[in-house]
Scaffold this motif. Structure first.
Motif, short mmCIF file in Angstrom:
data_model
loop_
_atom_site.label_atom_id
_atom_site.label_comp_id
_atom_site.label_asym_id
_atom_site.label_seq_id
_atom_site.Cartn_x
_atom_site.Cartn_y
_atom_site.Cartn_z
N LYS A 1 0.86 -1.18 0.00
CA LYS A 1 0.00 0.00 0.00
C LYS A 1 0.90 1.23 0.00
CE LYS A 1 -3.76 2.46 2.25
NZ LYS A 1 -4.61 2.62 3.45
N LEU A 2 0.85 1.99 -1.10
CA LEU A 2 1.71 3.14 -1.24
C LEU A 2 1.35 4.22 -0.22
CD1 LEU A 2 1.83 3.34 -5.13
CD2 LEU A 2 3.58 2.41 -3.60
N SER A 3 2.35 4.98 0.19
CA SER A 3 2.13 6.05 1.16
C SER A 3 1.16 7.09 0.62
CB SER A 3 3.46 6.72 1.51
OG SER A 3 4.07 7.23 0.35
N VAL A 4 0.52 7.80 1.54
CA VAL A 4 -0.48 8.80 1.19
C VAL A 4 0.12 10.19 1.39
CG1 VAL A 4 -2.76 9.73 1.75
CG2 VAL A 4 -2.37 7.27 1.83
N GLY A 5 -0.12 11.08 0.44
CA GLY A 5 0.33 12.46 0.59
C GLY A 5 1.75 12.71 0.15
N GLY A 6 2.39 11.72 -0.49
CA GLY A 6 3.78 11.89 -0.91
C GLY A 6 3.96 12.11 -2.39
N ASN A 7 2.83 12.32 -3.14
CA ASN A 7 2.89 12.53 -4.59
C ASN A 7 3.61 11.37 -5.28
OD1 ASN A 7 1.61 15.12 -4.50
ND2 ASN A 7 3.57 15.99 -3.79
N VAL A 8 3.16 10.17 -4.94
CA VAL A 8 3.81 8.94 -5.41
C VAL A 8 3.21 8.49 -6.74
CG1 VAL A 8 4.13 6.50 -4.90
CG2 VAL A 8 4.45 8.19 -3.10
N GLU A 9 4.08 8.06 -7.64
CA GLU A 9 3.66 7.37 -8.86
C GLU A 9 4.71 6.33 -9.20
OE1 GLU A 9 1.86 9.27 -12.53
OE2 GLU A 9 3.79 8.59 -13.36
N VAL A 10 4.32 5.06 -9.23
CA VAL A 10 5.24 3.97 -9.55
C VAL A 10 4.59 3.08 -10.61
CG1 VAL A 10 6.24 3.98 -7.24
CG2 VAL A 10 4.38 2.41 -7.76
N GLU A 11 5.42 2.26 -11.23
CA GLU A 11 4.93 1.32 -12.24
C GLU A 11 5.38 -0.08 -11.89
OE1 GLU A 11 5.67 0.50 -16.96
OE2 GLU A 11 5.26 2.57 -16.36
N VAL A 12 4.44 -1.01 -11.81
CA VAL A 12 4.74 -2.41 -11.51
C VAL A 12 4.03 -3.28 -12.53
CG1 VAL A 12 4.52 -4.27 -9.82
CG2 VAL A 12 5.00 -1.95 -9.04
N ASP A 13 4.79 -4.12 -13.22
CA ASP A 13 4.25 -5.04 -14.23
C ASP A 13 3.41 -4.31 -15.27
OD1 ASP A 13 5.49 -7.08 -12.81
OD2 ASP A 13 3.69 -7.51 -11.63
N GLY A 14 3.86 -3.15 -15.67
CA GLY A 14 3.19 -2.41 -16.73
C GLY A 14 2.00 -1.58 -16.28
N LYS A 15 1.68 -1.56 -14.99
CA LYS A 15 0.55 -0.78 -14.48
C LYS A 15 1.06 0.33 -13.57
CE LYS A 15 -2.63 -4.75 -14.50
NZ LYS A 15 -3.54 -5.59 -13.68
N LYS A 16 0.38 1.48 -13.64
CA LYS A 16 0.77 2.61 -12.82
C LYS A 16 -0.07 2.69 -11.55
CE LYS A 16 2.79 5.54 -16.39
NZ LYS A 16 2.81 6.88 -17.02
N PHE A 17 0.58 3.07 -10.45
CA PHE A 17 -0.08 3.18 -9.15
C PHE A 17 0.30 4.51 -8.51
CE2 PHE A 17 0.57 -1.27 -10.14
CZ PHE A 17 -0.64 -1.87 -9.80
N HIS A 18 -0.63 5.04 -7.68
CA HIS A 18 -0.44 6.35 -7.07
C HIS A 18 -0.68 6.29 -5.56
CE1 HIS A 18 -1.39 7.01 -11.34
NE2 HIS A 18 -0.55 8.05 -11.25
N ASP A 19 -0.64 7.47 -4.92
CA ASP A 19 -0.83 7.57 -3.47
C ASP A 19 -1.97 6.68 -2.97
OD1 ASP A 19 0.92 9.66 -3.99
OD2 ASP A 19 0.10 10.89 -2.38
N GLY A 20 -1.68 5.86 -1.96
CA GLY A 20 -2.72 5.08 -1.30
C GLY A 20 -3.17 3.85 -2.04
N ASP A 21 -2.67 3.62 -3.26
CA ASP A 21 -3.07 2.44 -4.03
C ASP A 21 -2.44 1.18 -3.46
OD1 ASP A 21 -4.53 4.01 -5.73
OD2 ASP A 21 -3.10 3.94 -7.40
N TRP A 22 -3.16 0.07 -3.63
CA TRP A 22 -2.64 -1.24 -3.27
C TRP A 22 -2.04 -1.90 -4.51
CZ3 TRP A 22 -1.96 -3.73 1.29
CH2 TRP A 22 -2.63 -3.24 2.41
N ILE A 23 -0.85 -2.45 -4.36
CA ILE A 23 -0.21 -3.26 -5.40
C ILE A 23 -0.25 -4.70 -4.93
CG2 ILE A 23 1.89 -3.67 -6.74
CD1 ILE A 23 2.72 -0.78 -6.03
N ASN A 24 -0.98 -5.56 -5.60
CA ASN A 24 -1.11 -6.96 -5.21
C ASN A 24 -0.45 -7.85 -6.25
OD1 ASN A 24 -2.78 -6.59 -2.78
ND2 ASN A 24 -4.34 -5.89 -4.21
N THR A 25 0.54 -8.59 -5.83
CA THR A 25 1.30 -9.42 -6.75
C THR A 25 1.89 -10.60 -5.99
OG1 THR A 25 3.07 -9.39 -8.40
CG2 THR A 25 3.39 -8.01 -6.45
#
Length: 602
Positions: free
Chosen positions: A322-346
């Motif tokens: 679960k990405l941190s909240v309020g940090g202006n986060v944007e990451v890419e995992v397995d071709g999908k983009k995720f932002h603040d507060g998103d869950w990455i399930n893999t």
């Protein structure tokens, strides 16, 4: 007679403790397995034992030391726990006898009717059943030979399989026989990707040489075998391609195995940009993490990035981030983009590495897995504070179950005011920082503050304390940005073995060991087998019953311990050189003090 022994200055404390246990306690608790212990009886026994301990350690009445602190100093459990240990062991032993055994039949026999007038309301069996019930156990469970022990102030339970010879619980620390690590992205001061090899520094506290194998099982299966000898450090360089870069998934996990316990430190080097980490052995790793990083909003450059690296320890591990909240986060995992507060399930497999980076702040990111994983957090390169110098920072992150609640903060000498972040693991975490109260309303939230001088931080729930050495505003001061985890008071240890690295330009760092110790123990520090004199200790500052200071450490492999077997202290190693620095704890215990654990012993 015993008073003379306890008062003697010619008998070592360890010998006195052996006499107390072998000649006094064994008589005192003889047959305790069959006692129906009352509060009055227990109080008399405990008082007698405490008196012996206080006389051995020469604790006089003006010294207000609680019994709990006394037991902690000597590594002993309260008498009610020791009696319960004996009782549970005897119950398990008896219940495993043949059903035709008279002893077993007597233990389980439940006569009917009323007890005669004047007899106690409770019997031995009823008391025993009540004790088992508090552990959610039955007589059948006890047949598996339950043992109860105290570790780190917590009640831990251990099942000893039939045939096991004795009970031995070791509290995990940073020494181990197996390590699985990785190297996150590290950039030079100008943002260029590092082209330098990655480094390992391996030493041991073993009295005999240790065979060590370093391999990359899923990256070319390269294997290097070395022999690590006592009191020496082995420096191993691995290929630069093992270092991760950007958002990527690959198989760059590094396996380090020894036939005896070893201590491992990693160094991630870029040009004029270096940081190191104390590697955690596999038996310390967990399934629940909150990760610290660092983003400097005041002096941000577009190539400054925070990063998290996860290394798989077992195949088919479910991994949720679960990405941190309020940090202006944007990451890419397995071709999908995720932002603040998103869950990455893999999922992640053994030796597989998942690396995520972002220009936002990943501090407070939550990681939950189905099996233990190895987690690293930090920044690819950054400034810290108001200075302009830049450096890579990172640490090997411990799981939540070994976090603490009491921290003694001692800033690094000859640096600008250090920055500290206190990261919460639970909602509504209350912090006291030098008697100033703060509340972190959500798990993953953190408090950032600057502290001057020796400080005390306490919390009502487990927190992670992170030290950030700032970019110097005055070039007469040493080093560059660095990051280190502060060991909690609950996890102090009594022995450390460590090695000093070299800089990216093959220069020796000016290294200091910054420590915290009880005032009464400050005269007993031993460096490399030689007592440390008070003239060698610099910057000594008292605070209540503790004191903090630092020692200048020459290059090489070292051991630090205390002349008393019961004295515990903590320390952070900091090295500064031209335009770069490193910082990491030299070691600590990793008792799982935030949860009740069931250990299966063999």
């Amino acid at each position: 007679m015993l008073k003379n022994i306890w008062a003697s200055k010619n008998i070592r404390i360890t010998t006195k403790l052996r006499i107390l246990n072998s000649n006094v306690k064994c008589v005192l608790l003889y047959g305790a397995e069959t006692w129906r212990v009352t509060k009055a009886t227990l109080q008399k026994i405990q008082t007698f034992y405490n008196t012996g301990l206080r006389r051995i350690f020469h604790i006089r009445w003006p010294e207000r030391i609680s019994n709990e602190e006394l037991w902690k100093r000597v590594g002993r459990e309260p008498m009610d726990i020791q009696i319960r240990q004996r009782k549970c062991g005897w119950i398990g032993h008896t219940l495993r006898k043949s059903p035709s055994s008279i002893t077993r039949q007597a233990l389980t026999w439940n006569p009917q009717g009323k007890r005669k007038r004047g007899r106690p309301t409770n019997s031995w069996r009823r008391d025993s059943e009540s004790e088992l019930k508090t552990q959610d156990m039955t007589w059948h469970d006890a047949a598996k030979q339950l043992r109860i022990v105290f570790v780190g102030g917590l009640l831990l339970m251990a099942y000893v399989p039939h045939g096991a010879k004795g009970l031995r619980i070791e509290i995990p620390d940073n020494q181990g026989k197996e390590f699985i690590i990785g190297y996150m992205e590290a950039n030079a001061f100008d943002g260029q990707v590092s082209k330098k090899p990655v480094d390992l520094f391996i030493t041991t506290s073993s009295a005999t040489p240790v065979d060590v194998e370093i391999s990359t099982p899923k990256y070319g299966n390269n294997v290097e075998k070395i022999i690590v000898t006592p009191d020496k450090v082995e420096h191993v360089q691995l290929r630069k391609e093992l270092r991760l870069h950007g958002n990527m998934r690959c198989n760059n996990g590094v396996l380090i195995k020894g036939n005896k316990e070893i201590i491992v430190f990693g160094l991630n080097v870029a040009d004029a940009s270096t940081d190191g980490f104390m590697a955690l052995p596999v038996d310390v790793l967990g399934t629940k993490y909150y990760v610290p990083a660092y983003r400097n909003n005041a002096h941000f450059v577009n190539y400054f990035k925070t990063a998290i690296l996860v290394v798989g320890v077992e195949d088919n591990t479910n991994l949720s981030i679960k990405l941190s909240v309020g940090g202006n986060v944007e990451v890419e995992v397995d071709g999908k983009k995720f932002h603040d507060g998103d869950w990455i399930n893999t999922t992640i497999n053994r030796f597989e590495t998942l690396h995520i980076v972002t220009s936002g702040d990943l501090t407070g990111t939550f990681i939950l897995t189905s099996s233990p994983v190895s987690v690293f957090g930090g920044s690819t390169v950054t400034t810290i504070g108001s200075g302009r110098s830049r450096d890579h920072v990172e640490e090997h992150i411990p799981p939540v179950n070994v976090w603490g609640k009491t921290f003694f903060i001692n800033p690094i000498p000859n640096t600008d005011d250090n920055i500290f972040r206190f990261l919460s693991s639970q909602d509504n975490t209350e912090l006291m920082v030098n008697n100033n109260k703060y509340v972190l309303q959500k798990s993953g939230y953190f408090l950032e503050t600057r502290l001057q001088g020796f400080s005390v931080v306490t919390s009502n729930k487990p927190i992670l304390s992170v030290l950030y050495v700032p970019s110097p505003t005055d070039r007469s001061k040493s080093g560059d940005p660095a990051m280190a985890l502060i060991p909690p008071r609950e996890q102090f240890n009594s022995f450390y073995s460590f090695a000093t690295p070299v800089s990216s330009r093959n220069a020796e760092f000016s290294t200091v060991f910054v420590f915290v110790i009880e005032i009464k123990d400050k005269n007993g520090i031993v460096l490399d087998g030689k007592p440390v004199s008070m003239s060698q200790i610099k910057g000594l500052v008292p605070h209540d019953s503790f004191s903090a200071g630092y020692l200048e450490i020459p290059p090489g492999s070292h051991t630090l311990k205390h002349s008393s077997v019961i004295a515990k202290f903590s320390g952070i190693l900091y090295g500064g050189a031209n335009k770069e620095s490193y910082c990491f704890p030299v070691g600590q215990r990793f008792a799982q003090i935030n949860e009740v654990r069931m250990y299966v012993l063999h």
